[in-house]
Design a protein around this motif. Structure first.
Motif, PDB file in Angstrom:
ATOM      1  N   LYS A  96      -4.350   3.181  -1.495  1.00 47.85           N
ATOM      2  CA  LYS A  96      -4.270   2.386  -2.718  1.00 47.85           C
ATOM      3  C   LYS A  96      -3.515   1.086  -2.460  1.00 47.85           C
ATOM      4  O   LYS A  96      -2.678   1.003  -1.556  1.00 47.85           O
ATOM      5  CB  LYS A  96      -3.551   3.158  -3.830  1.00 47.85           C
ATOM      6  CG  LYS A  96      -4.244   4.438  -4.265  1.00 47.85           C
ATOM      7  CD  LYS A  96      -5.490   4.145  -5.089  1.00 47.85           C
ATOM      8  CE  LYS A  96      -6.096   5.444  -5.605  1.00 47.85           C
ATOM      9  NZ  LYS A  96      -7.328   5.183  -6.415  1.00 47.85           N
ATOM     10  N   VAL A 120      -2.810  -1.045  -9.941  1.00 49.02           N
ATOM     11  CA  VAL A 120      -3.184  -0.233  -8.791  1.00 49.02           C
ATOM     12  C   VAL A 120      -4.704  -0.245  -8.676  1.00 49.02           C
ATOM     13  O   VAL A 120      -5.413  -0.306  -9.684  1.00 49.02           O
ATOM     14  CB  VAL A 120      -2.654   1.215  -8.926  1.00 49.02           C
ATOM     15  CG1 VAL A 120      -3.279   1.938 -10.117  1.00 49.02           C
ATOM     16  CG2 VAL A 120      -2.875   2.006  -7.638  1.00 49.02           C
ATOM     17  N   PHE A 180       8.340   1.082  -1.516  1.00 44.03           N
ATOM     18  CA  PHE A 180       8.549   2.526  -1.616  1.00 44.03           C
ATOM     19  C   PHE A 180       9.831   2.872  -0.873  1.00 44.03           C
ATOM     20  O   PHE A 180      10.076   2.374   0.224  1.00 44.03           O
ATOM     21  CB  PHE A 180       7.384   3.297  -0.992  1.00 44.03           C
ATOM     22  CG  PHE A 180       6.122   3.274  -1.813  1.00 44.03           C
ATOM     23  CD1 PHE A 180       5.919   4.218  -2.816  1.00 44.03           C
ATOM     24  CD2 PHE A 180       5.135   2.325  -1.587  1.00 44.03           C
ATOM     25  CE1 PHE A 180       4.748   4.213  -3.577  1.00 44.03           C
ATOM     26  CE2 PHE A 180       3.968   2.306  -2.338  1.00 44.03           C
ATOM     27  CZ  PHE A 180       3.784   3.256  -3.335  1.00 44.03           C
ATOM     28  N   GLU A 187       4.226   5.978 -13.081  1.00 46.79           N
ATOM     29  CA  GLU A 187       2.834   5.813 -13.487  1.00 46.79           C
ATOM     30  C   GLU A 187       2.708   6.024 -14.986  1.00 46.79           C
ATOM     31  O   GLU A 187       3.176   7.023 -15.528  1.00 46.79           O
ATOM     32  CB  GLU A 187       1.935   6.788 -12.743  1.00 46.79           C
ATOM     33  CG  GLU A 187       0.461   6.583 -13.032  1.00 46.79           C
ATOM     34  CD  GLU A 187      -0.456   7.410 -12.159  1.00 46.79           C
ATOM     35  OE1 GLU A 187      -1.687   7.202 -12.220  1.00 46.79           O
ATOM     36  OE2 GLU A 187       0.059   8.259 -11.399  1.00 46.79           O
ATOM     37  N   TYR A 208      -1.064  -1.691  -4.577  1.00 45.74           N
ATOM     38  CA  TYR A 208      -0.275  -1.928  -5.777  1.00 45.74           C
ATOM     39  C   TYR A 208       0.062  -3.412  -5.839  1.00 45.74           C
ATOM     40  O   TYR A 208       0.486  -4.005  -4.842  1.00 45.74           O
ATOM     41  CB  TYR A 208       1.004  -1.095  -5.752  1.00 45.74           C
ATOM     42  CG  TYR A 208       0.751   0.398  -5.754  1.00 45.74           C
ATOM     43  CD1 TYR A 208       0.812   1.136  -6.932  1.00 45.74           C
ATOM     44  CD2 TYR A 208       0.422   1.059  -4.575  1.00 45.74           C
ATOM     45  CE1 TYR A 208       0.558   2.507  -6.929  1.00 45.74           C
ATOM     46  CE2 TYR A 208       0.163   2.419  -4.561  1.00 45.74           C
ATOM     47  CZ  TYR A 208       0.239   3.139  -5.737  1.00 45.74           C
ATOM     48  OH  TYR A 208      -0.023   4.487  -5.728  1.00 45.74           O
ATOM     49  N   LYS A 233       9.972   8.583  -1.728  1.00 42.38           N
ATOM     50  CA  LYS A 233       8.648   7.939  -1.682  1.00 42.38           C
ATOM     51  C   LYS A 233       8.248   7.369  -3.041  1.00 42.38           C
ATOM     52  O   LYS A 233       7.067   7.130  -3.307  1.00 42.38           O
ATOM     53  CB  LYS A 233       7.566   8.901  -1.177  1.00 42.38           C
ATOM     54  CG  LYS A 233       7.938   9.675   0.064  1.00 42.38           C
ATOM     55  CD  LYS A 233       8.340   8.806   1.220  1.00 42.38           C
ATOM     56  CE  LYS A 233       8.704   9.625   2.450  1.00 42.38           C
ATOM     57  NZ  LYS A 233       9.272   8.804   3.532  1.00 42.38           N
ATOM     58  N   LYS A 234       9.235   7.124  -3.909  1.00 48.08           N
ATOM     59  CA  LYS A 234       8.951   6.487  -5.192  1.00 48.08           C
ATOM     60  C   LYS A 234       8.696   4.996  -4.999  1.00 48.08           C
ATOM     61  O   LYS A 234       9.198   4.384  -4.056  1.00 48.08           O
ATOM     62  CB  LYS A 234      10.138   6.651  -6.149  1.00 48.08           C
ATOM     63  CG  LYS A 234      10.348   8.041  -6.699  1.00 48.08           C
ATOM     64  CD  LYS A 234      11.549   8.045  -7.642  1.00 48.08           C
ATOM     65  CE  LYS A 234      11.821   9.432  -8.199  1.00 48.08           C
ATOM     66  NZ  LYS A 234      13.039   9.445  -9.068  1.00 48.08           N
ATOM     67  N   LEU A 235       7.934   4.439  -5.928  1.00 48.89           N
ATOM     68  CA  LEU A 235       7.700   3.007  -5.957  1.00 48.89           C
ATOM     69  C   LEU A 235       8.815   2.346  -6.770  1.00 48.89           C
ATOM     70  O   LEU A 235       9.190   2.831  -7.847  1.00 48.89           O
ATOM     71  CB  LEU A 235       6.343   2.711  -6.593  1.00 48.89           C
ATOM     72  CG  LEU A 235       5.918   1.242  -6.679  1.00 48.89           C
ATOM     73  CD1 LEU A 235       5.778   0.630  -5.298  1.00 48.89           C
ATOM     74  CD2 LEU A 235       4.605   1.120  -7.451  1.00 48.89           C
ATOM     75  N   THR A 269       0.843  -1.187   0.000  1.00 51.83           N
ATOM     76  CA  THR A 269       0.000   0.000   0.000  1.00 51.83           C
ATOM     77  C   THR A 269       0.881   1.241   0.000  1.00 51.83           C
ATOM     78  O   THR A 269       2.068   1.172   0.330  1.00 51.83           O
ATOM     79  CB  THR A 269      -0.939   0.008   1.222  1.00 51.83           C
ATOM     80  OG1 THR A 269      -1.871   1.084   1.097  1.00 51.83           O
ATOM     81  CG2 THR A 269      -0.157   0.180   2.522  1.00 51.83           C
ATOM     82  N   ASN A 270       0.307   2.369  -0.379  1.00 57.54           N
ATOM     83  CA  ASN A 270       1.048   3.630  -0.342  1.00 57.54           C
ATOM     84  C   ASN A 270       1.046   4.197   1.076  1.00 57.54           C
ATOM     85  O   ASN A 270       0.459   3.617   2.002  1.00 57.54           O
ATOM     86  CB  ASN A 270       0.479   4.633  -1.349  1.00 57.54           C
ATOM     87  CG  ASN A 270      -1.021   4.849  -1.187  1.00 57.54           C
ATOM     88  OD1 ASN A 270      -1.676   4.187  -0.383  1.00 57.54           O
ATOM     89  ND2 ASN A 270      -1.570   5.772  -1.950  1.00 57.54           N
ATOM     90  N   LYS A 271       1.711   5.330   1.265  1.00 59.19           N
ATOM     91  CA  LYS A 271       1.938   5.857   2.608  1.00 59.19           C
ATOM     92  C   LYS A 271       0.641   6.150   3.346  1.00 59.19           C
ATOM     93  O   LYS A 271       0.525   5.886   4.550  1.00 59.19           O
ATOM     94  CB  LYS A 271       2.791   7.122   2.532  1.00 59.19           C
ATOM     95  CG  LYS A 271       3.158   7.680   3.903  1.00 59.19           C
ATOM     96  CD  LYS A 271       4.059   8.903   3.785  1.00 59.19           C
ATOM     97  CE  LYS A 271       4.414   9.445   5.165  1.00 59.19           C
ATOM     98  NZ  LYS A 271       5.282  10.645   5.072  1.00 59.19           N
ATOM     99  N   ASP A 272      -0.352   6.687   2.649  1.00 57.51           N
ATOM    100  CA  ASP A 272      -1.607   7.032   3.334  1.00 57.51           C
ATOM    101  C   ASP A 272      -2.607   5.885   3.341  1.00 57.51           C
ATOM    102  O   ASP A 272      -3.739   6.044   3.826  1.00 57.51           O
ATOM    103  CB  ASP A 272      -2.226   8.297   2.729  1.00 57.51           C
ATOM    104  CG  ASP A 272      -2.658   8.132   1.274  1.00 57.51           C
ATOM    105  OD1 ASP A 272      -2.622   6.995   0.760  1.00 57.51           O
ATOM    106  OD2 ASP A 272      -3.023   9.137   0.650  1.00 57.51           O
TER     107      ASP A 272
END
Length: 382
Positions: A161, A188, A211, A242, A163, A216-218, A155-158
């Motif tokens: 989402k 995603v 990440f 993206e 992935y 904070k790149k994937l 998942t992303n930081k918040d």
């Protein structure tokens, strides 16, 4: 390679200043590792269904494991209540899965990436097993090329989402590109499975996914194509843009055309992205973890550890080790360096094969060794 297992008292080899010790054994094809917020360690046990394993022969005496085939299809939990680096609780966290690999907890929902879909389970902090039924929130394409069953998930930081990695159904679309729908991609979607789409494409078999802490790149590690010779094509570590296209199946390492594609996909090749770091041809680079702790020496801070499962179609062994890629300001700052070696016994045999990597709360790292049914812990030698 022929896997012969680790002789008593022998371990992988780390650089000077580090100690390597056994964290757990008698597993069944341990692959991806995940640490829950309370420090519990989870390991997905899964394999290629129908394949006979050659593992840990005569070392552990676990003949059932040595002769088994298929996939354990479970996640096992380890808890170190004494905080001494040795788990004293072991339980089946989830079973009845379908070739699970990736795992991620978002709030109180635990997501598992099976080979054919993502399943969500309710989770309560501290529980050592989940008995509640899961809910499949999306389907994923399954079957196809024998070794591309793995599906990773983060998942992303918040936590808004998910992935997911999905490898190709073939080596170079030799059965037709129409059989590659939603494959060779990073996908995603929302937490409920809605709005699923391709985030990046042309990634033959992406597995490790993370990440970085600075930009904070994937990032992902990708297994590239076979049968172009010993030195082609290099597996790689790359940031995942993206909408980005990374070449498969038409080209590799940017715009280098694959001769087997006979010039197809020219428009896509023109925008193919060159990866940041070459990891060597046929290394089967799978695991990926950024070092987000300070226990290791400064040179390891924020860099990437990568588990290389090892070659199967090269005249001499490549991979079969954990490498480290230094990072500075969110970018790779040097070539891959050997970190955990000693898996190769001789020109025909290996003791084990590393896969997943995770950083523990105390700053040590765990490395899963699926062919020896073992998890290794690497720590600073005090």
């Amino acid at each position: 390679s022929k896997v012969i297992g680790w002789p008593a008292g022998k371990t992988p080899i780390a650089p000077a200043g580090f100690a390597v010790e056994k964290f757990a054994d008698q597993l069944e094809n341990p692959r991806c590792l995940y640490v829950l917020p309370n420090g519990d360690v989870l390991v997905a046990e899964a394999g290629t269904k129908g394949a006979i394993k050659s593992v840990a022969a005569f070392v552990s005496g676990n003949s059932k494991s040595r002769l088994s085939s298929g996939s354990a299809d479970r996640i096992t939990l380890f808890r170190d209540t004494n905080k001494d680096g040795i788990p004293d609780v072991r339980d089946v966290f989830l079973d009845g899965l379908n070739q699970p690999l990736g795992m991620v907890l978002v709030d109180n929902i635990f997501y598992v990436a099976n080979t054919n879909g993502v399943v969500a389970f309710p989770y309560t902090k501290g529980q050592t097993s989940i008995s509640a039924s899961g809910k499949k929130i999306t389907d994923l394409p399954a079957n196809g090329y024998n070794n591309h069953w793995t599906r990773n998930i983060i998942t992303n930081k918040d936590g808004s989402k998910l992935y997911i990695t999905v490898g190709s159904a073939s080596n170079v679309a030799e059965h037709g590109i129409e059989g590659e729908v939603m494959r060779a991609n990073v996908l995603v979607m929302n937490l409920d499975g809605s709005d699923k789409k391709v985030f990046a494409s042309g990634l033959r078999n992406p597995v490790g996914l993370a990440f970085d802490m600075y930009s904070k790149k994937l990032w992902t590690v990708v297994n590239e194509r076979d049968e172009l010779g010993d030195e082609l094509v290099p597996d790689y570590l790359t940031s995942v843009q993206e909408g980005g296209f990374y070449g498969w199946p038409y080209s590799y390492w940017g715009k280098h055309l694959d001769p087997r594609m006979n010039g197809a996909g020219k428009e896509l090749v023109e925008k193919a992205i060159v990866p940041e770091v070459s990891l060597g041809a046929h290394t089967a680079s799978l695991g990926l973890a950024f070092y987000n702790h300070t226990a290791f020496p400064t040179r390891y801070h924020n860099g990437a550890f990568i588990g290389q499962h090892g070659s199967w179609n090269k005249s001499t062994f490549s991979g079969y080790k954990v490498v480290f890629v230094p990072f500075e300001n969110g970018k790779p700052s040097g070539a891959p360096q050997d970190f955990l070696t000693g898996f190769i016994a001789n020109e025909d045999e290996v003791y084990g094969r590393p896969v997943g990597i995770v950083v523990l709360p105390d700053g040590s790292i765990l490395v899963s060794d699926d062919s020896a049914n073992t998890i290794w812990r690497v720590r600073v030698n005090k």
